[in-house]
Design an enzyme around this catalytic site. Sequence first.
Site, mmCIF file in Angstrom:
data_model
loop_
_atom_site.group_PDB
_atom_site.id
_atom_site.type_symbol
_atom_site.label_atom_id
_atom_site.label_comp_id
_atom_site.label_asym_id
_atom_site.label_seq_id
_atom_site.Cartn_x
_atom_site.Cartn_y
_atom_site.Cartn_z
ATOM 1 N N ASP A 155 -70.040 -73.530 35.054
ATOM 2 C CA ASP A 155 -69.295 -72.483 35.192
ATOM 3 C C ASP A 155 -67.598 -72.569 35.458
ATOM 4 O OD1 ASP A 155 -71.039 -70.197 35.981
ATOM 5 O OD2 ASP A 155 -71.798 -71.261 37.541
ATOM 6 N N ASP A 175 -77.929 -64.520 35.699
ATOM 7 C CA ASP A 175 -77.038 -65.176 36.412
ATOM 8 C C ASP A 175 -76.427 -64.476 37.512
ATOM 9 O OD1 ASP A 175 -75.141 -67.334 37.218
ATOM 10 O OD2 ASP A 175 -73.736 -67.005 35.298
HETATM 11 C C1 DX5 Z 1 -70.808 -67.015 39.410
HETATM 12 C C2 DX5 Z 1 -71.336 -67.878 38.190
HETATM 13 C C3 DX5 Z 1 -72.740 -68.169 38.667
HETATM 14 C C4 DX5 Z 1 -73.116 -68.720 39.951
HETATM 15 C C5 DX5 Z 1 -74.515 -68.970 40.276
HETATM 16 O O1 DX5 Z 1 -69.390 -66.755 39.124
HETATM 17 O O2 DX5 Z 1 -71.219 -67.382 37.154
HETATM 18 O O3 DX5 Z 1 -73.362 -69.138 37.655
HETATM 19 O O4 DX5 Z 1 -72.465 -69.804 40.365
HETATM 20 O O5 DX5 Z 1 -74.541 -69.322 41.639
HETATM 21 P P1 DX5 Z 1 -75.895 -68.588 42.556
HETATM 22 O O6 DX5 Z 1 -77.102 -68.796 41.844
HETATM 23 O O7 DX5 Z 1 -75.395 -69.407 43.691
HETATM 24 O O8 DX5 Z 1 -75.285 -67.231 42.635
HETATM 25 ZN ZN ZN Z 2 -72.443 -68.643 35.543
#
Ligand code: DX5
Ligand code: ZN
Length: 229
Positions: A36, A179
């Site tokens: 990310d 996501d």
């Molecule tokens: C949010 C990101 C996600 C996030 C996923 O900005 O794009 O990929 O980090 O983490 P979880 O699964 O904890 O929501």
């Molecule tokens: Zn992400």
Amino acid sequence: MNQIRIAPSILAWDLGDLERAVEISVQGRADQVHLDVIDGHFAPNITFGPGTVKALRRRCDLKFDTHLMIDQPDLYVDKFLDAGSDLLTFHAEVLDGKSFDGLHRKVASKGKEVGLALKPRTELPHWASDRLDKISTLVVMTVNPGFSGQSMDMSVMPKLAQVNELLKDKGLSTDNEVDGGVEPENVREVVARGGNVLVAGAGVYAKKDPVGAISTLRRMAEEARRGSR
Ligand code: DX5
Ligand code: ZN
């Protein structure tokens, strides 16, 4: 039907020890690592850039799924390609047909894949529905971009189902990535609506046994798929 793929998001791990984060993904037999990238403009956080992606590339052979939550992807696409990203996901909110085509040309010329992401309240734009054949992964975000550990916004489920219908109608085998907030408790809902690539940050890295959490998500997703057939 596309196979289930598990994509741990390393943002949920200790950012001072990302080497261990990718190692966990390898040990848990994840299909890809979700990286990310956030620039502090597109979303309210600043994470890491191409230098970090390049350093991790030397330590891991898994597919690198780089999620660019940045305002100006055209300025950085080459750097992330050089760093070793395999799938570059751009956000629909900062693009139009023309800018998408430019990015697609660059990524495709290196033999890499293009993803397109939608924030929870963003509908698939017309320019994008005309270009679905150029998109290997359509990413439906189920949290607002910025942070790991938020809970899944279930009001996005109808859109997830809709984009899957659209892909099916067009006869495309585009991966459908979900996501944000993926946890064992909601895997069934996501898979029933056609999600096949599950990003999980906290759902993997905040668990006591993160290596085992990857197989748990996979098992649950595969069971959910058998149940929804
Ligand atoms: C949010 C990101 C996600 C996030 C996923 O900005 O794009 O990929 O980090 O983490 P979880 O699964 O904890 O929501
Ligand atoms: Zn992400």
